[in-house]
Design an enzyme around this catalytic site. Structure first.
Site, PDB file in Angstrom:
ATOM      1  N   ARG A   1       7.004  -3.173  -4.157  1.00 31.09           N
ATOM      2  CA  ARG A   1       5.976  -2.171  -4.476  1.00 31.09           C
ATOM      3  C   ARG A   1       5.922  -1.091  -3.393  1.00 31.09           C
ATOM      4  NH1 ARG A   1      -0.096  -4.118  -5.718  1.00 31.09           N
ATOM      5  NH2 ARG A   1      -0.142  -4.356  -3.461  1.00 31.09           N
TER       6      ARG A   1
ATOM      7  N   HIS B   1       6.749  18.461   4.609  1.00 35.92           N
ATOM      8  CA  HIS B   1       7.103  17.059   4.840  1.00 35.92           C
ATOM      9  C   HIS B   1       8.477  16.927   5.478  1.00 35.92           C
ATOM     10  CE1 HIS B   1       9.312  17.933   1.221  1.00 35.92           C
ATOM     11  NE2 HIS B   1      10.019  16.839   1.432  1.00 35.92           N
TER      12      HIS B   1
ATOM     13  N   LYS C   1       0.630   3.279  -3.822  1.00 37.47           N
ATOM     14  CA  LYS C   1      -0.422   2.778  -2.919  1.00 37.47           C
ATOM     15  C   LYS C   1      -0.342   3.654  -1.670  1.00 37.47           C
ATOM     16  CE  LYS C   1      -2.242  -1.714  -1.482  1.00 37.47           C
ATOM     17  NZ  LYS C   1      -3.619  -1.473  -1.828  1.00 37.47           N
TER      18      LYS C   1
ATOM     19  N   GLU D   1      -9.993  -0.124 -13.123  1.00 32.86           N
ATOM     20  CA  GLU D   1      -9.975  -1.220 -12.140  1.00 32.86           C
ATOM     21  C   GLU D   1     -11.167  -1.032 -11.212  1.00 32.86           C
ATOM     22  OE1 GLU D   1      -6.517  -0.860  -9.586  1.00 32.86           O
ATOM     23  OE2 GLU D   1      -6.613   1.320  -9.673  1.00 32.86           O
TER      24      GLU D   1
HETATM   25  N1  PMP Z   1      -6.350  -1.982  -7.212  1.00 35.03           N
HETATM   26  C1  PMP Z   1      -6.472  -1.280  -6.079  1.00 35.03           C
HETATM   27  C2  PMP Z   1      -6.928   0.134  -6.167  1.00 35.03           C
HETATM   28  C3  PMP Z   1      -6.158  -1.863  -4.843  1.00 35.03           C
HETATM   29  O1  PMP Z   1      -6.261  -1.147  -3.718  1.00 35.03           O
HETATM   30  C4  PMP Z   1      -5.730  -3.207  -4.807  1.00 35.03           C
HETATM   31  C5  PMP Z   1      -5.352  -3.840  -3.492  1.00 35.03           C
HETATM   32  N2  PMP Z   1      -6.413  -3.907  -2.600  1.00 35.03           N
HETATM   33  C6  PMP Z   1      -5.655  -3.930  -6.013  1.00 35.03           C
HETATM   34  C7  PMP Z   1      -5.944  -3.274  -7.195  1.00 35.03           C
HETATM   35  C8  PMP Z   1      -5.199  -5.351  -6.024  1.00 35.03           C
HETATM   36  O2  PMP Z   1      -3.835  -5.414  -5.721  1.00 35.03           O
HETATM   37  P1  PMP Z   1      -3.171  -6.709  -5.032  1.00 35.03           P
HETATM   38  O3  PMP Z   1      -3.469  -7.861  -5.920  1.00 35.03           O
HETATM   39  O4  PMP Z   1      -1.728  -6.378  -4.964  1.00 35.03           O
HETATM   40  O5  PMP Z   1      -3.802  -6.845  -3.693  1.00 35.03           O
END
Ligand code: PMP
Length: 284
Positions: free
Chosen positions: A50, A102, A149, A182
């Site tokens: 990832r 960049h 991320k 989420e």
């Molecule tokens: N959504 C967001 C926006 C996140 O930042 C995270 C991680 N903190 C998650 C979902 C969960 O991801 P993971 O299970 O890979 O930690």
């Protein structure tokens, strides 16, 4: 605490990056949050994959190979004597000028911090979380993919500020279509009439590693799973609700916007999946 920065270890007070690093100036960089259980990083390979995808998404070349990164992560755990903890892995664009360019940043920095974990308080796992819906909309994938991320978490932070103002520690974020996406740092699941349901990646979410692990466990145990659009109505009328994340593992949610979900207590399926997830972390 010893912090890894691009091949060297520094004491916390000495662990510094340049103020000209575009990670600092512009949030230009990517990161991962991982968990170690019994000295082993849970699903390390998935996190590495990832991270590389996030970096590709912002045209950032990670300066070391994946195998070297894995070695550095494990070594940082060892150097700090941490067997069970949290690891933050960051790759910044590196030092540049005050402009956005960049390509002038020629030395991306790799930072690894291993620490003990500050989880949600134990009582929240026993009694369940109360969450509210943020008026801050989750960033639209056509602007910046939530799959990246990135070091810029302002979208999530603005939502989290709303959570704290409402006396909650986590917050539900909708996408620009008004569907459930989420939470600010966790993915969301509901269980209703025999089906485990979570928004699909098209909802504009970060595809959590914990989310994936829980889906796999659920399928293995014979639960029906569904990844499709979800609305707040689905949560209000669900039998159970829980969140997933590397730091949180699985945490039950018992109220959304002051409305009780299911019985108002952590549900049996949630508890069972948490137990199975914890067993899975011991295996890795
Ligand atoms: N959504 C967001 C926006 C996140 O930042 C995270 C991680 N903190 C998650 C979902 C969960 O991801 P993971 O299970 O890979 O930690």
């Amino acid at each position: 605490m010893k912090i890894y920065i691009s091949g060297e270890y520094f004491e916390k007070s000495e662990a510094k990056v340049s103020v000209f690093d575009h990670g600092f100036l512009y949030g230009d960089g990517v990161f991962e949050g991982m968990r170690a259980y019994g000295g082993k990083v849970f699903r390390l390979h998935d996190h590495i994959e990832r991270l590389w995808e996030s970096a590709k998404g912002i045209a950032l070349d990670i300066p070391i190979a994946a195998a070297e990164m894995e070695k550095a992560i494990n070594e940082t755990l060892d150097v700090n004597g941490i067997k069970d903890g949290y690891i933050r892995l960051i790759v910044t664009r590196g030092e540049g000028t005050l402009g956005l360019d960049h390509y002038l940043c020629r030395d991306p920095q790799v930072i690894i911090i291993a620490d003990k974990l500050a989880l949600y308080p134990h009582e929240l796992y026993e009694n369940g979380l109360e969450i509210v819906t943020a008026s801050t909309i989750r960033i639209n994938p056509s602007m910046l993919s939530p799959q990246v991320k990135s070091m810029n978490y302002l979208n999530n932070i603005l939502a989290k500020i709303e959570a704290y103002k409402a006396g909650c520690v986590e917050v539900l974020m909708l996408n620009s279509r008004g569907e459930v996406a989420e939470c600010s740092g966790d993915n969301i699941f509901i269980y209703k009439r025999g089906v485990l349901h979570t928004p699909s990646p098209e909802a504009g979410i970060l595809e959590g590693i914990t989310r994936r692990a829980v889906l796999e466990i659920a399928i293995k145990t014979g639960l029906k799973v569904k990844e499709s659009p979800m609305t707040r109505h689905d949560i209000f009328t669900a039998d159970e609700c829980f969140l997933t994340g590397s730091a949180a593992e699985l945490i039950p949610v018992v109220k959304l916007d002051s409305r009780i979900i299911g019985t108002g207590k952590p549900g049996e399926i949630t508890k069972k999946l948490l137990k199975l997830f914890q067993e899975e972390t011991k295996k890795s």
